[in-house]
Enzyme design. Sequence first.
Site, PDB file in Angstrom:
ATOM      1  CD  GLU A 429     -88.553  87.955 -56.580  1.00 34.00           C
ATOM      2  OE1 GLU A 429     -89.423  87.792 -57.461  1.00 34.00           O
ATOM      3  OE2 GLU A 429     -87.420  87.450 -56.675  1.00 34.00           O
ATOM      4  CD  GLU A 505     -86.079  83.621 -55.362  1.00 28.72           C
ATOM      5  OE1 GLU A 505     -86.887  83.734 -54.414  1.00 28.72           O
ATOM      6  OE2 GLU A 505     -86.414  83.706 -56.566  1.00 28.72           O
TER       7      GLU A 505
END
Length: 841
Positions: A429, A505
């Site tokens: 991210e 994720e």
Amino acid sequence: MNIRHALCAILTLLSCTAMYAQRTETLLEKGWKFSKGDFPEASAACFDDSGWDEVTIPHDWAITGPFDRNIDIQTVAIKQDLEKEATVKTGRTGGLPYIGTGWYRNVFSVPEGKNAVLLFDGAMSEARVFVNGTEVCFWPYGYNSFWCDVTDVVKPGENTLAVRLENRPFSSRWYPGAGLYRNVHLIVTDPVHIPVWGTRITTPEVTENKAAVDIETIVEAPAGTGTVCVRTDIFDSNGRLAASSAEKADLASGRQTVTQTLEVETPELWSPDHPVRYRAVSGIYSADGRLLDNYETVFGIRTIEYIPYKGFFLNGEKTVFKGVCNHHDLGPLGAAVNVSALRHQLELLKDMGCNAIRTTHNMPAPELVRLCDEMGFMMMIEPFDEWDIAKCENGYHRFFNEWAEKDMVNMLHNFRNSPSVVMWSIGNEVPTQCSPSGYEVASFLQDICHREDPTRPVTCGMDQVDCILENGFADMIDIPGINYRTFRYKEVFDSLSKGFVLGSETASTVSSRGVYKLPVMKRYGALYDDQQCSSYDVESCGWSNIPDVDLALAEDCSWILGQFVWTGFDYLGEPSPYGTDSWPNHSSMFGIIDLASIPKDRYWLYRSVWNEAESTLHILPHWNWEGMEGEKVPVFVYTSWPEAELFINGKSFGRQKKGPDGYAVPVDTVALSQYTSYAGTLGDVNAPVESRFRLMWPDAVYEPGEIRVVAYDENGSPAEEKIVRTAGEPCRLVLEPARTVLEAGGRDLAYVTVSVEDKDGNFCPLDSRTVNFEVTGSGSFKAAANGDPTSLELFHVPHMHLFNGKLTVIVTSADEPGELVLKVTADGLKDASVVMQVVGD
């Protein structure tokens, strides 16, 4: 046989009686002195450290606390959570005193004429290493392994080693730990030797009948050394010689890479169900037959393929990732690595049916990788949480431009021989994914992976879908990894030419063990006065989802490679959804297993789907609801069986069968409205997928007594049953040790679950009294944890309150064999004891 091979054969025969004494590797674990604070003069050999603490490495200086709300308060807007305004974040790094400077000192000896290397598996952080007062290396990233060649600064006899570490505030999004939290090794070799991570093993051809094993071995030596022989023997899992090769190496230039190809007949292939490993033992022999160095590499033989539109294939068999993400801390033990604790975690995950680990968001301890090799877990190893653009004010972005390639190379060389590693990740991210030039940074990192290890593909955990589809970032990555955003998987799949998508994720469901909130509703970002989350497993953050969504996608979409659930275990810090000024909450609630290593209800939900070898039948909630008589208390069942029937005090509440048309948990639209700014991203929250994986009786009515569930097989025949009863007055303590035989040496651990029962043996789910621990004999008390994310009790003090009737106490073996006795007491309850054997070699 040509002359070169004949020479090597003669030399190895001459040295058949040589022992492996040419290389020594010593763990520098004892004899350390430590002090918090900055002491510039502490690098000198003559510095007086007599007033410092004596510690054993690995050591986390912060885990003993105390907890403090004011530690590392961060006023930030978490952009990956789509926050637009900065708010005060308490407990984000666990509220533990990791910030500051600390020094470690020790002494070591090196024989004259030998080379010496100090290998650090990790040092938190900004490590400066001194030997005899001279700085020998600096390594800023606290999660990576690094080594320092100290040959030129050591002297015969005693040498002084000093390490300065500094952790800055606002440098992490979770608890990072502090100090020499991983092992330190002293490696002593001949001047002619194989360096750290000096072998590379690949298996380019694998069939049922044979495997080609290519081995590249780096040999370092002083210039003008001359000719040596490099002999490599491969041994199978039973210690039998499987293959052998010898090659001559001319070291006139001082360094050479020797390439050998060996053939292993009828190879045993590594897989999660059959984690077979081989050993390659490489010896360097001088012209007169002396063994100069001996280096062992553990590896596995297996094949991996990522086939577009078909999926991931391990050894030719389609394999779906049933993985979890884990941070590096070990709960009450902090960041200090311990093999026994890691093994305990992996054993729990193995029983759940998990087959893969993502090391989030940093390089793992080498011990974890070795255990995954041994126990059969596939791995995605990940180095970074940020690149050149900051998430944290003092995060890794400060070092990225200068250090990223060095860190990547160390990580890749460290772990590229491990069969468990099936892909590399280059980040999580990262804000750079939305930079116009972000794909260039990603390409830079991916190219390093391809250069150093062309045998594995590269992924990246991406969450900004608009950015990565528009700017080419996702299309450049080998395997597009998407964090959350399940409703956009199909869009990503259709937009790219890869032929698959990875749930890098997933979920981020939040729950507190043993806490059940009524009425049962899907809630997003729900906050309660007790700062807990419901264990009905229907609550998540505004940007995440319940497990059933990801489980359904894995079943329905063959192009999804699998998932890595956030997270396997609760961890210190990041107390979502209570991150905004919500002290004392200071640990995550994302874990399938809590901070005390006690499974939450969610564990059994995943187990019912993932563990195909054993049946699962689990009932929730508990059945102690005083004051709720006659009121609805929904009953959920997580089971691998397709159907079950609920009885309350003998009365049937009907059969439920798994399927898409069953009960759908209602959505709390009030809570949902808080996330209207997250436009379009909650497209799947109303999908009634939970009835495919849970059996639910929403209209069950509470009355004290017994709930009994009978599970039925595919033919409708009774297959298994389970009973939960209303507990009476608490009567006694009960101890359940995970193991009762420990190895002497002071490092082995046993996890003991402490719970409370009534006189009839029923679990008391609401007891919260304080429990005391006493250890005698060949061991000592190590730590305790109860899984309560709001508890400020210190882990290393031998008493703690129960959280919903349970906690965990951890004991450690002594250096010497004997008998270890753990006694647990609490006011108003019968004591409990357990005896363990501590054994020697």
